[in-house]
Design a protein around this motif. Structure first.
Motif, PDB file in Angstrom:
ATOM      1  N   ARG A  31       2.637 -11.046   0.120  1.00 34.69           N
ATOM      2  CA  ARG A  31       1.606 -10.511  -0.682  1.00 34.69           C
ATOM      3  C   ARG A  31       0.332 -10.173   0.302  1.00 34.69           C
ATOM      4  O   ARG A  31      -0.254  -9.214   0.111  1.00 34.69           O
ATOM      5  CB  ARG A  31       1.255 -11.340  -1.653  1.00 34.69           C
ATOM      6  CG  ARG A  31       2.141 -11.468  -3.005  1.00 34.69           C
ATOM      7  CD  ARG A  31       1.525 -12.284  -4.424  1.00 34.69           C
ATOM      8  NE  ARG A  31       1.600 -13.489  -4.158  1.00 34.69           N
ATOM      9  CZ  ARG A  31       2.851 -14.195  -4.397  1.00 34.69           C
ATOM     10  NH1 ARG A  31       3.692 -13.453  -4.658  1.00 34.69           N
ATOM     11  NH2 ARG A  31       2.824 -15.573  -4.203  1.00 34.69           N
ATOM     12  N   ARG A  32       0.093 -11.326   1.161  1.00 35.14           N
ATOM     13  CA  ARG A  32      -1.338 -11.029   1.917  1.00 35.14           C
ATOM     14  C   ARG A  32      -0.918  -9.767   2.959  1.00 35.14           C
ATOM     15  O   ARG A  32      -1.836  -8.793   2.932  1.00 35.14           O
ATOM     16  CB  ARG A  32      -1.463 -12.212   2.813  1.00 35.14           C
ATOM     17  CG  ARG A  32      -2.302 -13.378   2.157  1.00 35.14           C
ATOM     18  CD  ARG A  32      -2.643 -14.057   3.248  1.00 35.14           C
ATOM     19  NE  ARG A  32      -1.762 -14.805   4.077  1.00 35.14           N
ATOM     20  CZ  ARG A  32      -0.784 -15.927   3.809  1.00 35.14           C
ATOM     21  NH1 ARG A  32      -1.011 -16.509   2.807  1.00 35.14           N
ATOM     22  NH2 ARG A  32       0.149 -16.282   4.728  1.00 35.14           N
ATOM     23  N   CYS A  33       0.355  -9.349   3.529  1.00 42.17           N
ATOM     24  CA  CYS A  33       0.405  -8.436   4.171  1.00 42.17           C
ATOM     25  C   CYS A  33       0.448  -7.107   3.516  1.00 42.17           C
ATOM     26  O   CYS A  33      -0.097  -6.195   4.053  1.00 42.17           O
ATOM     27  CB  CYS A  33       1.857  -8.669   4.687  1.00 42.17           C
ATOM     28  SG  CYS A  33       1.936  -9.911   6.018  1.00 42.17           S
ATOM     29  N   LEU A  34       1.028  -7.142   2.398  1.00 42.67           N
ATOM     30  CA  LEU A  34       0.891  -5.902   1.442  1.00 42.67           C
ATOM     31  C   LEU A  34      -0.297  -5.571   1.176  1.00 42.67           C
ATOM     32  O   LEU A  34      -0.765  -4.434   0.717  1.00 42.67           O
ATOM     33  CB  LEU A  34       1.739  -6.216   0.125  1.00 42.67           C
ATOM     34  CG  LEU A  34       3.454  -5.933   0.304  1.00 42.67           C
ATOM     35  CD1 LEU A  34       3.906  -6.654  -0.994  1.00 42.67           C
ATOM     36  CD2 LEU A  34       3.738  -4.897   0.864  1.00 42.67           C
ATOM     37  N   ALA A  35      -1.212  -6.397   1.000  1.00 40.93           N
ATOM     38  CA  ALA A  35      -2.660  -6.218   0.351  1.00 40.93           C
ATOM     39  C   ALA A  35      -3.498  -5.580   1.740  1.00 40.93           C
ATOM     40  O   ALA A  35      -4.400  -4.811   1.567  1.00 40.93           O
ATOM     41  CB  ALA A  35      -3.377  -7.692   0.232  1.00 40.93           C
ATOM     42  N   GLY A  36      -2.889  -5.692   3.072  1.00 40.86           N
ATOM     43  CA  GLY A  36      -3.508  -4.958   4.130  1.00 40.86           C
ATOM     44  C   GLY A  36      -3.013  -3.584   4.290  1.00 40.86           C
ATOM     45  O   GLY A  36      -3.320  -2.951   5.340  1.00 40.86           O
ATOM     46  N   LEU A  37      -2.079  -2.884   3.588  1.00 39.56           N
ATOM     47  CA  LEU A  37      -1.625  -1.660   3.484  1.00 39.56           C
ATOM     48  C   LEU A  37      -2.569  -0.875   2.516  1.00 39.56           C
ATOM     49  O   LEU A  37      -3.226  -1.143   1.616  1.00 39.56           O
ATOM     50  CB  LEU A  37      -0.092  -1.709   3.041  1.00 39.56           C
ATOM     51  CG  LEU A  37       0.849  -2.539   3.621  1.00 39.56           C
ATOM     52  CD1 LEU A  37       2.286  -2.071   2.933  1.00 39.56           C
ATOM     53  CD2 LEU A  37       1.237  -1.854   5.125  1.00 39.56           C
ATOM     54  N   THR A  38      -2.446   0.506   2.942  1.00 41.84           N
ATOM     55  CA  THR A  38      -3.116   1.438   1.882  1.00 41.84           C
ATOM     56  C   THR A  38      -2.494   1.746   0.498  1.00 41.84           C
ATOM     57  O   THR A  38      -1.382   1.280   0.304  1.00 41.84           O
ATOM     58  CB  THR A  38      -3.355   2.930   2.566  1.00 41.84           C
ATOM     59  OG1 THR A  38      -2.006   3.456   2.618  1.00 41.84           O
ATOM     60  CG2 THR A  38      -3.987   2.685   3.908  1.00 41.84           C
TER      61      THR A  38
END
Length: 188
Positions: A131-138
Protein backbone atom coordinates in the motif's frame (compact mmCIF):
# COMPACT_ATOMS: atom_id res chain seq x y z
CA UNK A 1 28.84 -85.01 28.59
CA UNK A 2 28.14 -88.71 27.99
CA UNK A 3 24.58 -88.29 29.31
CA UNK A 4 24.06 -85.33 26.94
CA UNK A 5 25.20 -87.37 23.93
CA UNK A 6 22.88 -90.20 24.95
CA UNK A 7 19.98 -87.74 25.22
CA UNK A 8 20.88 -86.16 21.88
CA UNK A 9 21.04 -89.59 20.24
CA UNK A 10 17.34 -90.14 21.00
CA UNK A 11 16.27 -86.73 19.71
CA UNK A 12 15.79 -87.74 16.05
CA UNK A 13 13.39 -90.49 17.13
CA UNK A 14 11.56 -88.03 19.40
CA UNK A 15 11.29 -85.57 16.48
CA UNK A 16 9.86 -88.30 14.24
CA UNK A 17 7.23 -89.05 16.86
CA UNK A 18 6.51 -85.34 17.46
CA UNK A 19 5.99 -84.92 13.72
CA UNK A 20 3.21 -87.54 14.03
CA UNK A 21 1.57 -85.63 16.91
CA UNK A 22 2.92 -87.66 19.85
CA UNK A 23 2.48 -85.37 22.88
CA UNK A 24 4.56 -87.59 25.20
CA UNK A 25 7.48 -87.43 22.75
CA UNK A 26 7.12 -83.65 22.64
CA UNK A 27 7.20 -83.50 26.42
CA UNK A 28 10.49 -85.45 26.44
CA UNK A 29 11.89 -83.31 23.63
CA UNK A 30 10.85 -80.17 25.52
CA UNK A 31 12.61 -81.30 28.69
CA UNK A 32 15.77 -82.04 26.70
CA UNK A 33 16.08 -78.86 24.61
CA UNK A 34 14.26 -76.10 26.55
CA UNK A 35 17.18 -75.10 28.80
CA UNK A 36 19.60 -74.84 25.88
CA UNK A 37 17.10 -72.82 23.81
CA UNK A 38 16.55 -70.51 26.79
CA UNK A 39 20.32 -70.07 27.15
CA UNK A 40 20.71 -69.03 23.50
CA UNK A 41 17.77 -66.63 23.70
CA UNK A 42 19.06 -65.17 26.99
CA UNK A 43 22.54 -64.60 25.52
CA UNK A 44 21.03 -62.56 22.66
CA UNK A 45 18.30 -60.71 24.56
CA UNK A 46 19.93 -60.19 27.98
CA UNK A 47 16.45 -60.33 29.51
CA UNK A 48 15.12 -63.47 31.19
CA UNK A 49 11.45 -62.65 30.66
CA UNK A 50 11.90 -62.12 26.93
CA UNK A 51 14.15 -65.18 26.70
CA UNK A 52 11.38 -67.25 28.29
CA UNK A 53 8.87 -65.90 25.76
CA UNK A 54 11.19 -66.68 22.87
CA UNK A 55 11.82 -70.19 24.21
CA UNK A 56 8.08 -70.84 24.41
CA UNK A 57 7.55 -69.48 20.89
CA UNK A 58 10.36 -71.67 19.55
CA UNK A 59 9.05 -74.82 21.18
CA UNK A 60 5.54 -74.13 19.89
CA UNK A 61 7.12 -73.71 16.46
CA UNK A 62 8.94 -77.04 16.90
CA UNK A 63 5.60 -78.71 17.73
CA UNK A 64 3.93 -77.22 14.63
CA UNK A 65 6.82 -77.73 12.21
CA UNK A 66 8.45 -80.94 13.42
CA UNK A 67 7.82 -82.58 10.04
CA UNK A 68 10.14 -80.02 8.44
CA UNK A 69 13.14 -81.19 10.46
CA UNK A 70 15.68 -83.01 8.30
CA UNK A 71 18.19 -85.24 10.05
CA UNK A 72 20.66 -85.00 7.14
CA UNK A 73 21.00 -81.21 7.60
CA UNK A 74 21.99 -81.21 11.29
CA UNK A 75 21.13 -82.41 14.74
CA UNK A 76 17.80 -81.75 16.43
CA UNK A 77 19.55 -79.71 19.13
CA UNK A 78 21.26 -77.50 16.55
CA UNK A 79 17.97 -77.00 14.69
CA UNK A 80 16.17 -75.93 17.87
CA UNK A 81 19.06 -73.65 18.89
CA UNK A 82 19.11 -72.10 15.41
CA UNK A 83 15.37 -71.39 15.71
CA UNK A 84 15.90 -69.85 19.15
CA UNK A 85 18.75 -67.69 17.92
CA UNK A 86 16.81 -66.45 14.89
CA UNK A 87 13.73 -65.68 16.97
CA UNK A 88 15.80 -63.79 19.56
CA UNK A 89 17.59 -61.77 16.87
CA UNK A 90 14.22 -60.96 15.27
CA UNK A 91 13.00 -59.67 18.62
CA UNK A 92 16.10 -57.46 19.02
CA UNK A 93 15.63 -56.09 15.50
CA UNK A 94 11.96 -55.44 16.15
CA UNK A 95 12.76 -53.59 19.39
CA UNK A 96 15.44 -51.54 17.64
CA UNK A 97 13.08 -50.61 14.81
CA UNK A 98 10.32 -49.71 17.29
CA UNK A 99 12.74 -47.51 19.22
CA UNK A 100 13.84 -45.77 16.01
CA UNK A 101 10.18 -45.16 15.04
CA UNK A 102 9.45 -43.74 18.49
CA UNK A 103 12.51 -41.47 18.29
CA UNK A 104 11.39 -40.16 14.89
CA UNK A 105 7.88 -39.58 16.21
CA UNK A 106 9.24 -37.72 19.23
CA UNK A 107 11.40 -35.51 17.00
CA UNK A 108 8.40 -34.75 14.80
CA UNK A 109 6.32 -33.93 17.86
CA UNK A 110 8.94 -31.38 18.91
CA UNK A 111 8.89 -29.72 15.47
CA UNK A 112 7.13 -26.41 15.87
CA UNK A 113 3.74 -26.30 14.23
CA UNK A 114 2.80 -23.69 11.66
CA UNK A 115 2.61 -20.38 13.50
CA UNK A 116 -0.59 -18.76 12.27
CA UNK A 117 -0.09 -15.58 14.28
CA UNK A 118 3.37 -14.80 12.94
CA UNK A 119 2.23 -15.71 9.42
CA UNK A 120 -0.74 -13.32 9.72
CA UNK A 121 1.49 -10.53 11.03
CA UNK A 122 3.97 -11.07 8.21
CA UNK A 123 1.20 -10.99 5.60
CA UNK A 124 -0.25 -7.80 7.09
CA UNK A 125 3.18 -6.14 7.03
CA UNK A 126 3.66 -7.11 3.38
CA UNK A 127 0.21 -5.67 2.52
CA UNK A 128 1.08 -2.42 4.29
CA UNK A 129 4.36 -2.21 2.37
CA UNK A 130 2.54 -2.71 -0.93
CA UNK A 131 0.00 0.00 0.00
CA UNK A 132 2.83 2.42 0.85
CA UNK A 133 4.56 1.65 -2.44
CA UNK A 134 1.33 2.09 -4.39
CA UNK A 135 0.86 5.48 -2.71
CA UNK A 136 4.13 6.56 -4.34
CA UNK A 137 2.75 5.99 -7.86
CA UNK A 138 0.95 8.57 -9.94
CA UNK A 139 -2.83 8.25 -10.30
CA UNK A 140 -2.39 7.36 -13.98
CA UNK A 141 0.10 4.56 -13.13
CA UNK A 142 -2.19 3.20 -10.38
CA UNK A 143 -5.18 3.20 -12.73
CA UNK A 144 -3.28 1.37 -15.50
CA UNK A 145 -1.87 -1.23 -13.06
CA UNK A 146 -5.32 -1.78 -11.50
CA UNK A 147 -6.93 -2.33 -14.88
CA UNK A 148 -4.14 -4.68 -16.00
CA UNK A 149 -3.67 -6.75 -12.83
CA UNK A 150 -7.04 -6.63 -11.07
CA UNK A 151 -9.38 -6.56 -14.06
CA UNK A 152 -7.15 -8.52 -16.44
CA UNK A 153 -7.34 -6.06 -19.33
CA UNK A 154 -4.76 -5.97 -22.11
CA UNK A 155 -2.78 -2.81 -22.93
CA UNK A 156 -5.03 -2.19 -25.97
CA UNK A 157 -8.23 -2.53 -23.85
CA UNK A 158 -6.79 -0.16 -21.22
CA UNK A 159 -5.91 2.38 -23.94
CA UNK A 160 -9.47 2.23 -25.32
CA UNK A 161 -11.05 2.54 -21.86
CA UNK A 162 -8.86 5.52 -20.84
CA UNK A 163 -8.86 7.08 -24.30
CA UNK A 164 -5.05 7.31 -24.43
CA UNK A 165 -2.51 5.93 -26.92
CA UNK A 166 -1.38 2.33 -26.34
CA UNK A 167 2.23 3.48 -26.04
CA UNK A 168 1.22 5.73 -23.13
CA UNK A 169 -0.45 2.78 -21.36
CA UNK A 170 2.65 0.61 -21.84
CA UNK A 171 4.90 3.38 -20.51
CA UNK A 172 2.69 3.90 -17.44
CA UNK A 173 2.64 0.15 -16.75
CA UNK A 174 6.43 -0.18 -17.17
CA UNK A 175 7.24 2.90 -15.07
CA UNK A 176 4.73 1.91 -12.38
CA UNK A 177 6.20 -1.61 -12.09
CA UNK A 178 9.76 -0.22 -11.92
CA UNK A 179 8.77 2.19 -9.13
CA UNK A 180 7.01 -0.66 -7.23
CA UNK A 181 10.04 -2.90 -7.61
CA UNK A 182 12.42 -0.19 -6.40
CA UNK A 183 10.26 0.85 -3.45
CA UNK A 184 9.70 -2.80 -2.38
CA UNK A 185 13.46 -3.42 -2.67
CA UNK A 186 12.88 -6.56 -4.71
CA UNK A 187 16.20 -7.97 -6.01
CA UNK A 188 16.55 -8.39 -9.74
Amino acid sequence: MVQSREADAGLPELMRRVAHGDEDAFSCLYDTVAAAAFGVARSVLHDSAQAEEVTQEVLVEVWHTAERYRNDRGTVMNWVLMLAHRRAVDRVRSATARSAREDRAARLARTPAFDEVSEAVETRLEHEQVRRCLAGLTDAQKRCLALAYYEGLTSRQIAEQLSVPIGTVKTRLRDGLIRLRDSMKVPL
